[in-house]
Structures are given as structure tokens and as C-alpha cells.
Design an enzyme around this catalytic site. Sequence first.
Site, PDB file in Angstrom:
ATOM      1  N   MET A  30       0.847  -1.196   0.000  1.00  0.00           N
ATOM      2  CA  MET A  30       0.000   0.000   0.000  1.00  0.00           C
ATOM      3  C   MET A  30       0.892   1.258   0.000  1.00  0.00           C
ATOM      4  SD  MET A  30      -3.454  -0.961   2.004  1.00  0.00           S
ATOM      5  CE  MET A  30      -2.895  -0.814   3.672  1.00  0.00           C
ATOM      6  N   HIS A  34       9.025   1.015   3.213  1.00  0.00           N
ATOM      7  CA  HIS A  34      10.119   1.005   4.182  1.00  0.00           C
ATOM      8  C   HIS A  34      11.030  -0.185   3.874  1.00  0.00           C
ATOM      9  CE1 HIS A  34       7.797  -2.186   6.020  1.00  0.00           C
ATOM     10  NE2 HIS A  34       6.767  -1.368   6.179  1.00  0.00           N
ATOM     11  N   GLN A  35      12.054  -0.342   4.703  1.00  0.00           N
ATOM     12  CA  GLN A  35      13.060  -1.373   4.470  1.00  0.00           C
ATOM     13  C   GLN A  35      12.443  -2.768   4.360  1.00  0.00           C
ATOM     14  OE1 GLN A  35      15.995  -0.217   3.683  1.00  0.00           O
ATOM     15  NE2 GLN A  35      16.485  -2.355   3.177  1.00  0.00           N
ATOM     16  N   HIS A  37       9.497  -3.569   3.071  1.00  0.00           N
ATOM     17  CA  HIS A  37       8.988  -3.745   1.697  1.00  0.00           C
ATOM     18  C   HIS A  37      10.157  -3.998   0.732  1.00  0.00           C
ATOM     19  CE1 HIS A  37       5.600  -0.961   3.100  1.00  0.00           C
ATOM     20  NE2 HIS A  37       4.975  -2.045   2.730  1.00  0.00           N
ATOM     21  N   GLY A 149       4.865 -10.109   4.083  1.00  0.00           N
ATOM     22  CA  GLY A 149       5.630 -10.050   5.329  1.00  0.00           C
ATOM     23  C   GLY A 149       4.911 -10.773   6.455  1.00  0.00           C
ATOM     24  N   GLU A 150       5.702 -11.340   7.374  1.00  0.00           N
ATOM     25  CA  GLU A 150       5.114 -12.082   8.495  1.00  0.00           C
ATOM     26  C   GLU A 150       4.599 -11.176   9.605  1.00  0.00           C
ATOM     27  OE1 GLU A 150       7.865 -15.051   9.823  1.00  0.00           O
ATOM     28  OE2 GLU A 150       7.272 -16.444   8.236  1.00  0.00           O
ATOM     29  N   LYS A 151       4.826  -9.870   9.495  1.00  0.00           N
ATOM     30  CA  LYS A 151       4.249  -8.985  10.520  1.00  0.00           C
ATOM     31  C   LYS A 151       2.725  -9.152  10.511  1.00  0.00           C
ATOM     32  CE  LYS A 151       3.719  -4.454  10.140  1.00  0.00           C
ATOM     33  NZ  LYS A 151       2.309  -4.171  10.449  1.00  0.00           N
ATOM     34  N   ARG A 189       2.688   2.770   9.055  1.00  0.00           N
ATOM     35  CA  ARG A 189       2.033   3.588  10.091  1.00  0.00           C
ATOM     36  C   ARG A 189       3.044   4.222  11.048  1.00  0.00           C
ATOM     37  NH1 ARG A 189      -1.978  -0.379   9.444  1.00  0.00           N
ATOM     38  NH2 ARG A 189      -3.984   0.532   8.883  1.00  0.00           N
TER      39      ARG A 189
END
Length: 282
Positions: A30, A34-35, A37, A149-151, A189
Site C-alpha cells: 500500500m 520502508h526497508q 517492503h 511479510g510475516e508482521k 504507520r
Amino acid sequence: MHIFYGKVALIAYLKTIKSTNSTLGFVPTMGALHQGHLALMQRSLKENNDTVVSIFVNPTQFNNLEDLEKYPRTLEEDVKKMRGLSDKIILYAPSVDDIYEGNTMSQSFDFDGLENQMEGKFRPGHFNGVGTIVKRLFEIVSPTNAYFGEKDFQQLQIVKKMVEKHNLSVNVVGCPIFREENQLAMSSRNERLTPAERKEAAIIYKTLTEAKEVFKVKSPQETIEFVENSFRNNERFELEYFVIADESTLLPVEDKIKDKNYRAFIAVFVNSIRLIDTISLN
Ligand code: PAF
């Protein structure tokens, strides 16, 4: 770098570069890159002949209008970051109309209950929106491999379930969480936090790692109480949920069973900005 704002031109271009044995990697985002991505893109570039990145703030996955309006939109800077990584990236940055064709609505999905826990419980409709956009993007891009990502571990499990249930021919690849220096999980965010909030948000991962230690010797309920107590007197950070769940079903765990994989999930508000994180407990 090739940039497409419309699906017709993108699909036509992808036809010209695809050959029998070539692979296409896909990184849906989206934006506000950041790093974390960029690491997904790097992996896709390494593992595939070509890589498509999408940047689209998907309205149907937001259950909160303020969150949608305030979501950072930084296309120019994002393009610079991608150029710095590789000129080979193919960017798809569609309008809402290019995706939804005048009908900005979610499809309804059955993810075998994965959608009813945690993010699904606290953000009604969120996973129908995610399912709708990811399915649509998969149809447009037709990737060989797609990187998540696993977040957003629950999202990752849900996308895998959707691929299985709809017989989509894409391999979904989960990638490790990228963290800032103070171990705050990278998220678009985070840009909305003040420097003090960003620094103090270290409490989220610190509490998760402490909870992991507590879980080794105590029950799930005692571990939950430990985390709730850690946030009880914190004026800046408000705990929305802390859940210990079975990694495959995402159902909350009552009693530990040997050989099962467990994971802790947390959502915290700081000044109306919602941050999530997760840790494996095995
Ligand atoms: O994780 C995200 O950024 C979004 O949920 C995704 C997968 C790009 C769908 O809009």
C-alpha cells in the site's frame, strides 16, 4: 523502471516479457515503502526473472475512515526508493477505478474461521477487503510467486487459504519481519508516530519477548495476564489485544499441547495509531 497506472497496459506488457520458463514475482503493497517492503522486493528480484510491485491503498480493507484518510501516500518517494533498488521493477500504481470499476465493494470470503480472530474481530470486514484486492491483483498480474511479510501473519495465513480454496496457481511466500533499531516492527504507520512515540514503541516487542519467556514456564492465561499488567499503567500505549494462538488455526490456546506451534499476537494503540506485532513462541 516501467510504471503502469492501468491494468490493460500492464497486462499487455507482461504478455510481452513472459516466456515458457520465466517466473514472475509479485510484491503487493500500500506504499509508504520502508526497508521491510524493499527486502520483499529484493527477495523477489533474486528469485524471479521479473518482479511486479503494486502500490494501492485499498479502501475496502479499512474499517475506519480516519485510518484510510490518514494512511501515508508517498508515491514519488516510493518510486525513488524502488529506483535505488533496481531499475528492473515493474510498478503498478492503479486508481480505485482501475481496480474496482465503479463498484468499490468487497467480495465475501470463507477462510475457514481464520478471519474471525484478532484483526478480523477488531476490524470487521477487513479480511474480505484484503481477500478482494489480493485476488484481483493476482488475476491481473498472474504471478508465479507472491511475497508477504510475516508482521501481518494472519493476513499471510488468509492469503494462503484463499489460494488453496480458489485453486489459484501462485506460490505464496512468507518473509521475516523487518525491525527498526529499537526492534519496533517496520510499518508504514510508524511514519505517523512522533519521535518520542516511535522510540517508546520499543515496549511492544520488548513485551513480546518477555511474554515468550513467561510462556515457557507458565500457562497461556498467566502469560496473557503478564502482558495485560505490563500495559495497565502505561499512559501512552493502550493494549487492544494480546492473543496466544495455534499458528495454523489461529484459534486462541487454552492449554499447551506438546509439538504444537504457538504464536503471540498483539495490537496496541498509541495516540489513535494502531500498531501490530507478532512472535513465534516455539
Ligand atoms: O499488507 C498490505 O500492505 C495490504 O494488506 C495488501 C496485501 C497490499 C493488500 O492491500
